[in-house]
Design a protein around this motif. Structure first.
Motif, PDB file in Angstrom:
ATOM      1  N   GLY A 228       0.816  -1.210   0.000  1.00 24.65           N
ATOM      2  CA  GLY A 228       0.000   0.000   0.000  1.00 24.65           C
ATOM      3  C   GLY A 228       0.844   1.252   0.000  1.00 24.65           C
ATOM      4  O   GLY A 228       2.035   1.219  -0.311  1.00 24.65           O
ATOM      5  N   VAL A 229       0.228   2.375   0.384  1.00 26.54           N
ATOM      6  CA  VAL A 229       0.911   3.660   0.389  1.00 26.54           C
ATOM      7  C   VAL A 229       0.529   4.457   1.633  1.00 26.54           C
ATOM      8  O   VAL A 229      -0.503   4.227   2.244  1.00 26.54           O
ATOM      9  CB  VAL A 229       0.551   4.510  -0.861  1.00 26.54           C
ATOM     10  N   GLU A 230       1.402   5.402   1.975  1.00 27.54           N
ATOM     11  CA  GLU A 230       1.058   6.458   2.916  1.00 27.54           C
ATOM     12  C   GLU A 230       1.062   7.764   2.134  1.00 27.54           C
ATOM     13  O   GLU A 230       2.026   8.058   1.428  1.00 27.54           O
ATOM     14  CB  GLU A 230       2.062   6.547   4.067  1.00 27.54           C
ATOM     15  N   VAL A 231      -0.011   8.540   2.273  1.00 25.22           N
ATOM     16  CA  VAL A 231      -0.107   9.787   1.517  1.00 25.22           C
ATOM     17  C   VAL A 231      -0.593  10.919   2.419  1.00 25.22           C
ATOM     18  O   VAL A 231      -1.219  10.694   3.457  1.00 25.22           O
ATOM     19  CB  VAL A 231      -1.068   9.659   0.306  1.00 25.22           C
ATOM     20  N   GLY A 232      -0.288  12.140   1.995  1.00 28.74           N
ATOM     21  CA  GLY A 232      -0.742  13.327   2.699  1.00 28.74           C
ATOM     22  C   GLY A 232      -0.755  14.506   1.751  1.00 28.74           C
ATOM     23  O   GLY A 232      -0.492  14.366   0.546  1.00 28.74           O
ATOM     24  N   ALA A 233      -1.029  15.678   2.291  1.00 28.66           N
ATOM     25  CA  ALA A 233      -1.102  16.876   1.461  1.00 28.66           C
ATOM     26  C   ALA A 233       0.201  17.133   0.713  1.00 28.66           C
ATOM     27  O   ALA A 233       0.195  17.663  -0.406  1.00 28.66           O
ATOM     28  CB  ALA A 233      -1.464  18.082   2.330  1.00 28.66           C
ATOM     29  N   GLU A 234       1.332  16.737   1.306  1.00 28.63           N
ATOM     30  CA  GLU A 234       2.629  16.967   0.671  1.00 28.63           C
ATOM     31  C   GLU A 234       2.774  16.209  -0.644  1.00 28.63           C
ATOM     32  O   GLU A 234       3.628  16.533  -1.470  1.00 28.63           O
ATOM     33  CB  GLU A 234       3.756  16.551   1.617  1.00 28.63           C
ATOM     34  N   ASP A 235       1.936  15.202  -0.859  1.00 31.36           N
ATOM     35  CA  ASP A 235       2.017  14.403  -2.081  1.00 31.36           C
ATOM     36  C   ASP A 235       1.194  14.989  -3.219  1.00 31.36           C
ATOM     37  O   ASP A 235       1.188  14.452  -4.322  1.00 31.36           O
ATOM     38  CB  ASP A 235       1.545  12.974  -1.799  1.00 31.36           C
ATOM     39  N   GLY A 236       0.492  16.082  -2.964  1.00 32.21           N
ATOM     40  CA  GLY A 236      -0.314  16.703  -4.004  1.00 32.21           C
ATOM     41  C   GLY A 236      -1.576  15.909  -4.300  1.00 32.21           C
ATOM     42  O   GLY A 236      -2.058  15.122  -3.479  1.00 32.21           O
ATOM     43  N   THR A 237      -2.105  16.110  -5.490  1.00 30.31           N
ATOM     44  CA  THR A 237      -3.340  15.442  -5.894  1.00 30.31           C
ATOM     45  C   THR A 237      -3.070  13.979  -6.227  1.00 30.31           C
ATOM     46  O   THR A 237      -2.134  13.665  -6.963  1.00 30.31           O
ATOM     47  CB  THR A 237      -3.957  16.146  -7.118  1.00 30.31           C
ATOM     48  N   ILE A 238      -3.903  13.101  -5.696  1.00 30.42           N
ATOM     49  CA  ILE A 238      -3.757  11.664  -5.916  1.00 30.42           C
ATOM     50  C   ILE A 238      -4.821  11.176  -6.889  1.00 30.42           C
ATOM     51  O   ILE A 238      -6.006  11.492  -6.753  1.00 30.42           O
ATOM     52  CB  ILE A 238      -3.912  10.890  -4.581  1.00 30.42           C
ATOM     53  N   ASP A 239      -4.397  10.379  -7.863  1.00 27.75           N
ATOM     54  CA  ASP A 239      -5.337   9.716  -8.765  1.00 27.75           C
ATOM     55  C   ASP A 239      -5.592   8.323  -8.191  1.00 27.75           C
ATOM     56  O   ASP A 239      -4.809   7.403  -8.397  1.00 27.75           O
ATOM     57  CB  ASP A 239      -4.728   9.623 -10.172  1.00 27.75           C
TER      58      ASP A 239
END
Length: 232
Positions: A46-57
């Motif tokens: 899986g992944v860890e994401v947040g605002a720092e990663d920008g827009t996620i598709d």
């Protein structure tokens, strides 16, 4: 003349060594851009994401093999991730399981941090166990914070968060935090460890989650992803 000649050769060899080191570093960087752990050994990733990663598709995330997502939610006593709700809803829309992450601050009171977290993260039984990121040290706190104080406040925070979520948290434990406070042996929770490319062993006991690549380049996000693997 002989000394000058020897000196020139030493400079040439030194320059060659530098060039080889740079080439090796570039090759490693290029390799890590696309490296993922073996699916045969770690089938769930899986992944860890947040605002720092920008827009996620999120549709693209599903296509590239993301099975679940941990979404940055809050940090310390005031900070809240601006993309938490969008990422939570986006991941769920494509059928992924989702969990929330709080970045713990040993300089701040546990109850205020817990209040920040529960304000952002809904009480929802569908969520994966929440994760507490333990990376900041207490060395630069305004007042002195002892090791015993860190453990005591962390325990308070965990109890309050777990009361809210109804599930034991998972500790996202950095090597430096473990080295300083020995949390893995003091706090009985599942572990999430971090080490790019090499399987981590710094906690002294088995891990559940692993950030295996902190900079995976994909078409699913504007910036490199933090890629995770689950221990079977």
């Amino acid at each position: 003349m002989a000394k000058k000649g020897a000196s020139r050769w030493r400079l040439r060899f030194a320059a060659l060594a530098i060039l080889l080191a740079l080439a090796g570093g570039a090759a490693l960087w290029w390799h890590l851009r696309g490296w993922q752990p073996s699916r045969q050994q770690w089938p769930v990733q899986g992944v860890e994401v947040g605002a720092e990663d920008g827009t996620i598709d999120w549709t693209a995330m599903k296509t590239i093999g993301v099975d679940f997502a941990y979404v940055d939610a809050s940090a310390s006593v005031f900070a809240r991730d601006a993309n938490f709700t969008a990422n939570l809803e986006g991941a769920r829309a494509v059928g992924m399981q989702v969990g929330a992450v709080h970045e713990y601050d040993p300089c701040q009171p546990a109850d205020k941090q817990a209040a920040n977290f529960v304000t952002v993260v809904p009480r929802d039984s569908r969520l994966l166990p929440s994760a507490v990121s333990l990376d900041r040290l207490a060395e630069n706190c305004p007042g002195k914070v002892t090791e015993a104080g860190v453990e005591s406040e962390l325990t308070t925070f965990l109890n309050q968060v777990e009361t809210h979520t109804g599930k034991p948290v998972i500790l996202k434990l950095s090597a430096k935090f473990q080295d300083r406070y020995r949390v893995a042996s003091a706090v009985n929770r599942n572990l999430w460890l971090v080490r790019t490319r090499l399987e981590p062993d710094y906690a002294g006991r088995p891990w559940t989650l692993w950030t295996a690549n902190g900079g995976l380049q994909t078409e699913a996000a504007e910036k490199p992803l933090r890629w995770l693997a689950v221990q079977r």
